[in-house]
Write an enzyme that holds these catalytic residues in place. Structure first.
Site, PDB file in Angstrom:
ATOM      1  N   LYS A  22     100.042  17.162  14.107  1.00 39.65           N
ATOM      2  CA  LYS A  22     100.998  18.292  14.202  1.00 39.65           C
ATOM      3  C   LYS A  22     101.754  18.231  15.524  1.00 39.65           C
ATOM      4  O   LYS A  22     102.971  18.354  15.561  1.00 39.65           O
ATOM      5  CB  LYS A  22     100.236  19.616  14.121  1.00 39.65           C
ATOM      6  CG  LYS A  22     101.036  20.849  14.535  1.00 39.65           C
ATOM      7  CD  LYS A  22     100.269  22.141  14.398  1.00 39.65           C
ATOM      8  CE  LYS A  22      99.462  22.487  15.596  1.00 39.65           C
ATOM      9  NZ  LYS A  22     100.212  23.074  16.727  1.00 39.65           N
ATOM     10  N   ASN A  23     101.017  18.035  16.618  1.00 42.32           N
ATOM     11  CA  ASN A  23     101.647  18.131  17.937  1.00 42.32           C
ATOM     12  C   ASN A  23     102.449  16.899  18.310  1.00 42.32           C
ATOM     13  O   ASN A  23     103.133  16.904  19.336  1.00 42.32           O
ATOM     14  CB  ASN A  23     100.597  18.473  19.003  1.00 42.32           C
ATOM     15  CG  ASN A  23     100.036  19.867  18.787  1.00 42.32           C
ATOM     16  OD1 ASN A  23     100.581  20.652  18.000  1.00 42.32           O
ATOM     17  ND2 ASN A  23      98.940  20.181  19.443  1.00 42.32           N
ATOM     18  N   CYS A 116     101.115  34.457  22.975  1.00 44.68           N
ATOM     19  CA  CYS A 116     100.382  34.515  21.703  1.00 44.68           C
ATOM     20  C   CYS A 116      98.956  34.930  22.040  1.00 44.68           C
ATOM     21  O   CYS A 116      98.634  35.191  23.197  1.00 44.68           O
ATOM     22  CB  CYS A 116     100.429  33.157  21.012  1.00 44.68           C
ATOM     23  SG  CYS A 116      99.452  31.924  21.865  1.00 44.68           S
ATOM     24  N   ARG A 121     101.684  32.132  27.726  1.00 44.91           N
ATOM     25  CA  ARG A 121     102.552  31.037  27.323  1.00 44.91           C
ATOM     26  C   ARG A 121     103.951  31.107  27.964  1.00 44.91           C
ATOM     27  O   ARG A 121     104.967  31.145  27.290  1.00 44.91           O
ATOM     28  CB  ARG A 121     102.679  30.949  25.805  1.00 44.91           C
ATOM     29  CG  ARG A 121     101.400  31.050  25.005  1.00 44.91           C
ATOM     30  CD  ARG A 121     100.410  29.932  25.216  1.00 44.91           C
ATOM     31  NE  ARG A 121     100.850  28.639  24.750  1.00 44.91           N
ATOM     32  CZ  ARG A 121     100.678  28.200  23.504  1.00 44.91           C
ATOM     33  NH1 ARG A 121     100.138  28.979  22.610  1.00 44.91           N
ATOM     34  NH2 ARG A 121     101.095  26.999  23.157  1.00 44.91           N
ATOM     35  N   ASP A 305      92.197  22.323  22.805  1.00 45.28           N
ATOM     36  CA  ASP A 305      92.268  22.606  21.366  1.00 45.28           C
ATOM     37  C   ASP A 305      90.955  22.339  20.641  1.00 45.28           C
ATOM     38  O   ASP A 305      90.778  22.768  19.502  1.00 45.28           O
ATOM     39  CB  ASP A 305      93.386  21.773  20.717  1.00 45.28           C
ATOM     40  CG  ASP A 305      94.756  22.229  21.182  1.00 45.28           C
ATOM     41  OD1 ASP A 305      95.729  21.509  20.932  1.00 45.28           O
ATOM     42  OD2 ASP A 305      94.830  23.290  21.835  1.00 45.28           O
ATOM     43  N   ARG A 396      98.550  26.596   9.489  1.00 42.47           N
ATOM     44  CA  ARG A 396      99.640  26.204  10.410  1.00 42.47           C
ATOM     45  C   ARG A 396      99.412  24.775  10.904  1.00 42.47           C
ATOM     46  O   ARG A 396     100.329  24.049  11.229  1.00 42.47           O
ATOM     47  CB  ARG A 396      99.663  27.138  11.631  1.00 42.47           C
ATOM     48  CG  ARG A 396     100.163  28.513  11.345  1.00 42.47           C
ATOM     49  CD  ARG A 396     100.417  29.282  12.622  1.00 42.47           C
ATOM     50  NE  ARG A 396     101.289  28.532  13.530  1.00 42.47           N
ATOM     51  CZ  ARG A 396     101.779  29.059  14.653  1.00 42.47           C
ATOM     52  NH1 ARG A 396     101.467  30.288  15.006  1.00 42.47           N
ATOM     53  NH2 ARG A 396     102.580  28.340  15.444  1.00 42.47           N
TER      54      ARG A 396
END
Ligand code: EPZ
Length: 421
Positions: A22-23, A116, A121, A305, A396
């Site tokens: 994803k990243n 978030c 952030r 993460d 997500r």
């Protein structure tokens, strides 16, 4: 239904092919905007963050289509410079589109990405990088407006390492006039993949993966094509699921060399692993040792993460473990849920102490992506029935968490009609 239903106690065992990262794919989608033509990203994960970025690019005039997991992006007619405000809150990382819009059109606007659940952030480093290349940036009614007659190469020194701000600087510098030097940049694999992709488009970049990236601006870029690497965080998540249930998994496409800090901890807990002709074979049957002390850190340190997924494993291990979270200020959201399942948890600012043991299934609620995956891991290890609310957070970043874990022996489903207790 936004729930995942699980009956715990089954070992996660088997071979799992991991989705694309994803990243990695998100900044490559933004980079595709820099070329007025077609680019192809092969092996893209079909996750909501990718669909959201796709929708934004379409709103900017790009045409996109899929062939299985290959994503085609035709930015020939992309002419929009404003990302509608509602997207910034939905997906914070869309802020890096500013650098791409400045590179393509010398102007861009995007909603101010708020914080978030895991932290405030801020984007100060992003704005500093763009201003260092000559952009003028104002904030009006919650929108960030950036413009520059022509971006000019310059010196950027990041006071702290930031993945997104480094991507922002790279995206803006590749079409700027002259040379840009970016110091104290992030060294995560996602930065290397972005620079490789841009180089395949004709950008002149060197130094990625180290603390200093140098970019010689060019006048135009051609279409890019890249195979998206396997997701290192999803790989670690699956190893945690096997560890928490004392199972054994093989990841045929694991990104070798991108998980060393995690694998070191995995071994300290009693796990065993080996790389065999490119495959990662991880045996969690011997997981039994707590982790006395661990700090999350920027790459190549232990990734933030994987902090929550690791915590879920430690909730199943006798003895006290301690983790310090150095990257985000509020990334212990799942502690209360783990306590409800039976772990003893104490948080103190950036530190958490956890004493694990036998967990009991219950209804828990995910509040963000990695915490959600961690609650699934804990539920798979717990005795009895659990419901994890908030599957939309998980989707997500995980294309098929439930399907993959069910195929590896987990009693887990997103469809409550198909699980037998
Ligand atoms: C990227 O977020 C990832 N997201 C995150 O993954 C990941 O946790 C994070 O990097 C750290 O590795 C994507 O790549 C889409 P940062 P990013 O800028 O770029 C502070 C997931 O679960 N900071 O490296 O936003 C910031 O507050 C997500 O997949 C500033 O102070 O992370 C944080 O404390 C979650 N000013 C630290 O830097 C800025 O302008 C690192 O953040 C920017 C960041």
């Amino acid at each position: 239904m936004d729930e995942i239903h699980i009956v715990g106690g089954k070992k996660i065992c088997g071979s799992i092919v991991v989705q694309g990262s994803k990243n990695t794919v998100l900044p490559l989608m933004a980079a595709s905007l820099l070329h007025a033509g077609v680019s192809v990203l092969r092996g893209c994960p079909r996750i909501t963050d990718v669909f959201c970025m796709e929708e934004i690019l379409q709103r900017l005039g790009a045409v996109t289509w899929w062939k299985e997991h290959d994503l085609y992006l035709d930015c020939t007619r992309a002419n929009g410079t404003e990302v509608p405000e509602q997207y910034a809150g939905k997906m914070r990382c869309s802020v890096i589109l500013l650098g791409a819009l400045l590179g393509r059109w010398q102007k861009g606007a995007i909603g101010y990405p708020g914080g978030c659940v895991i932290g405030k952030r801020p984007v100060d480093l992003h704005l500093y990088a763009l201003r260092s290349l000559g952009a003028e940036i104002t904030e009006q009614e919650g929108m960030l407006h950036a413009s520059a007659r022509k971006l000019k190469g310059g010196e950027i020194f990041f006071a702290k390492k930031s993945v997104g701000a480094t991507e922002q600087a790279v995206l803006a510098a590749v079409l700027a006039e002259g040379k840009t030097v970016i110091r104290n940049c992030a060294e995560e694999p996602e930065i290397l993949w972005l620079c490789r992709y841009l180089r395949s488009m004709g950008a002149r970049i060197c130094g990625e993966g180290g603390p200093c990236i140098e970019i010689e601006g060019v006048s135009a870029l051609q279409g890019g094509e890249m195979k998206i690497p396997a997701d290192r965080i999803v790989t670690g998540t699956y190893l945690c699921a096997a560890a928490a249930t004392r199972g054994k998994v093989t990841i045929p496409n694991a990104p070798e060399g991108e998980l060393d800090a995690f694998l070191e901890v995995y071994r300290k807990m009693g796990g065993q692993y080996e790389w065999k002709s490119g495959k990662l074979i991880a045996n969690g049957m011997g997981i039994r040792f707590p982790v006395e002390y661990l700090e999350t850190a920027v790459y190549p340190g232990f990734p933030t993460d994987l902090q929550s997924p690791l915590l879920a494993v430690l909730a199943t291990v006798d003895g006290e473990s301690c983790i310090k979270e150095n990257i985000f200020e509020n990334r212990f959201r799942i502690c209360q849920e783990l306590a409800e399942m039976g772990a003893e948890v104490q948080t103190d600012g950036r530190k958490v102490k956890i004493r694990g043991g036998r967990l009991a299934g219950c209804r828990v609620r995910a509040g963000e992506l990695r915490g959600g995956a961690a609650l699934v891991i804990a539920a798979l290890a717990a005795e009895g029935y659990s419901v994890v609310e908030g599957n939309s957070f998980i989707r997500r970043g995980y294309e098929n968490l439930c399907g993959d874990l069910r195929a590896a022996g987990g009693l887990i489903t997103e469809d409550t009609g198909s699980i037998y207790i």
